[in-house]
Design a protein around this motif. Structure first.
Motif, mmCIF file in Angstrom:
data_model
loop_
_atom_site.group_PDB
_atom_site.id
_atom_site.type_symbol
_atom_site.label_atom_id
_atom_site.label_comp_id
_atom_site.label_asym_id
_atom_site.label_seq_id
_atom_site.Cartn_x
_atom_site.Cartn_y
_atom_site.Cartn_z
ATOM 1 N N ARG A 78 0.860 -1.182 0.000
ATOM 2 C CA ARG A 78 0.000 0.000 0.000
ATOM 3 C C ARG A 78 0.899 1.236 0.000
ATOM 4 N NH1 ARG A 78 -5.343 -0.636 1.946
ATOM 5 N NH2 ARG A 78 -5.865 -2.797 2.448
ATOM 6 N N VAL A 83 -2.821 0.236 -4.181
ATOM 7 C CA VAL A 83 -2.554 -1.091 -3.639
ATOM 8 C C VAL A 83 -2.085 -1.997 -4.768
ATOM 9 C CG1 VAL A 83 -3.521 -3.097 -2.456
ATOM 10 C CG2 VAL A 83 -4.304 -0.801 -1.847
ATOM 11 N N THR A 174 1.822 -7.883 4.389
ATOM 12 C CA THR A 174 1.398 -6.545 3.984
ATOM 13 C C THR A 174 2.461 -5.506 4.279
ATOM 14 O OG1 THR A 174 -0.923 -7.113 4.367
ATOM 15 C CG2 THR A 174 -0.362 -4.771 4.314
ATOM 16 N N SER A 176 2.909 -1.353 4.143
ATOM 17 C CA SER A 176 2.109 -0.138 4.051
ATOM 18 C C SER A 176 3.013 1.071 4.257
ATOM 19 C CB SER A 176 1.007 -0.153 5.119
ATOM 20 O OG SER A 176 0.214 1.011 5.028
ATOM 21 N N TRP A 186 6.438 3.525 7.641
ATOM 22 C CA TRP A 186 5.906 2.322 6.991
ATOM 23 C C TRP A 186 5.785 1.187 7.988
ATOM 24 C CZ3 TRP A 186 10.401 4.831 5.982
ATOM 25 C CH2 TRP A 186 11.603 4.191 6.309
ATOM 26 N N PHE A 229 -2.030 4.707 10.176
ATOM 27 C CA PHE A 229 -2.233 3.448 9.445
ATOM 28 C C PHE A 229 -3.685 2.973 9.529
ATOM 29 C CE2 PHE A 229 2.308 3.494 10.387
ATOM 30 C CZ PHE A 229 2.837 3.182 9.145
ATOM 31 N N THR A 232 -4.877 0.742 6.651
ATOM 32 C CA THR A 232 -4.273 -0.591 6.686
ATOM 33 C C THR A 232 -4.868 -1.437 7.809
ATOM 34 O OG1 THR A 232 -2.204 0.293 5.815
ATOM 35 C CG2 THR A 232 -2.093 -1.840 6.923
#
Length: 396
Positions: A78, A83, A174, A176, A186, A229, A232
């Protein structure tokens, strides 16, 4: 043989299992300084290659670990509001607490003695044994006793990171990336049970201080991270675990190397011997592979000094490419702005290539095009090899 293992983490417990399976007459005791069940951390990752090795050497513990793991075979990145998904190798996540429970149960079933809340410090006497295994982590007290001999070197990384849990269950590995007015921050997220995931959050020193994370207490810091986040996490909470000594939960990763791994009948194992940056997800795998290598060396060499020397040589050689990959992976994140504005598919492709020693020296878009071209050539080579025998049968 009488064996004392100091440290009841994955490396020490699994080594005890392997040694007991090789010879039930071994007298093995594991000393762990913390009370049973008080382990730190959330979930750990491993990959199919490790599971196959565990299955080969002890199917009982391998099956128990697999039964309590969650799996994924996709990666998701992401970046801002975009995405990107990519297929990947099969990955596994398991709670560190659960992994230690399973390994401890297996060691007990084989007759290993486990002594919890029993600390062996840098100054106290060592228990008498034919072999003493220092599996007591990056701050190993046993290694510290002979610091000059082992030649330990700790190299701190630049970025800040924090190890958190969350009630959001990720069904893929994942990544992000969130842009703030103070720079990028991140997260790496992966599931480790049907109810929980690990969420490791990282940022540069400039972003860390700009966001005020250096001044926020734990509760305020978690609130800020949950807001950053939110997309996410889908509204789920982050779960912290403040250090018992009151220090900041934010850390700098430190890469540990040692000039040598053994002294007389004392040998280093797992994080006491080496660390690799968490971004390649190999810490638990390398600890268990250390145990496999040491058990194999002790099985194949009846002379203890020879066995320990063989173990050290073999593992150091095997670790070289992984240590290089971990170093370049950490540097990739430390230089994130070099890649973050690429088109999403290119950025994610280079995220997967972050272990490459060439990537820092080649313009990112050129590297991407070269890598794609090389992939197409390799696909053509595989197709040619596959078609060759079939065309030969047709023409015959």
């Amino acid at each position: 043989m009488k064996v004392v293992c100091v440290g009841g983490g994955p490396a020490g417990l699994y080594l005890s299992i392997l040694l007991k399976l090789a010879d039930p007459s071994h007298d093995i005791t594991v000393y762990e300084r913390n009370p049973e069940g008080s382990t730190y951390g959330w979930g750990v990752t491993y990959w199919r290659g490790l599971f196959d090795k565990l299955q080969m050497h002890d199917p009982v513990s391998a099956r128990a670990i697999a039964d309590h793991s969650v799996t994924w075979n996709e990666g998701v990145a992401r970046v801002r509001d975009q995405v990107t998904r990519h297929r990947g190798d099969q990955g596994f996540g398991i709670g560190r607490h659960r992994l230690l429970e399973l390994l401890a149960a297996r060691t007990r079933s084989l007759g290993v003695h486990l002594e919890y809340a029993h600390e062996i410090d840098a100054d106290g006497p060592l228990p008498e044994a034919d072999l003493v295994v220092a599996a007591d982590g990056v701050h190993s007290a046993l290694r510290t006793r002979h610091a000059e001999h082992f030649g330990a070197r700790l190299t701190p990384g630049r970025n800040h990171y924090i190890w958190l849990g969350t009630s959001k269950v990720f069904d893929t590995f994942t990544f992000s990336f969130v842009e703030t007015e103070h720079g990028w921050i991140w997260a790496y997220g992966y599931g480790f049970s049907p109810e929980r995931s690990t969420c490791v959050i990282e940022c540069s020193p400039e972003t860390f201080t700009g966001l005020g994370l250096d001044r926020a207490d734990e509760a305020d810091g978690l609130v800020l991270l949950e807001k950053l986040f939110a997309d996410t996490l889908d509204g789920h909470a982050l779960i912290g675990r403040a250090p018992a000594d009151g220090s900041s939960p934010w850390l700098h990763f430190r890469t540990l190397t040692n000039r040598t791994w053994h002294r007389d009948n004392l040998v280093l194992l797992g994080d006491a011997a080496h660390t690799t940056h968490y971004s390649i997800g190999a810490g638990t795998t390398l600890a268990l592979e250390d145990a496999l290598a040491l058990a194999g060396a002790l099985r194949d060499h009846t002379d203890l000094p020879q066995a320990l020397a063989h173990y050290e040589r073999a593992r150091k050689q095997e670790l070289l490419p992984l240590q290089s990959a971990a170093r370049h992976s950490a540097q990739w994140y430390e230089n994130l702005t070099r890649y973050i504005d690429l088109p999403p598919e290119q950025m994610f492709a280079l995220l997967g290539q972050r272990h490459s020693p060439l990537l820092p020296y080649v313009p990112p878009q050129l590297y991407y095009r070269l890598d794609r071209a090389a992939g197409r050539l390799e696909a053509l080579r595989r197709l040619k090899r596959w078609l060759g025998p079939k065309l030969a049968r047709v023409t015959d």
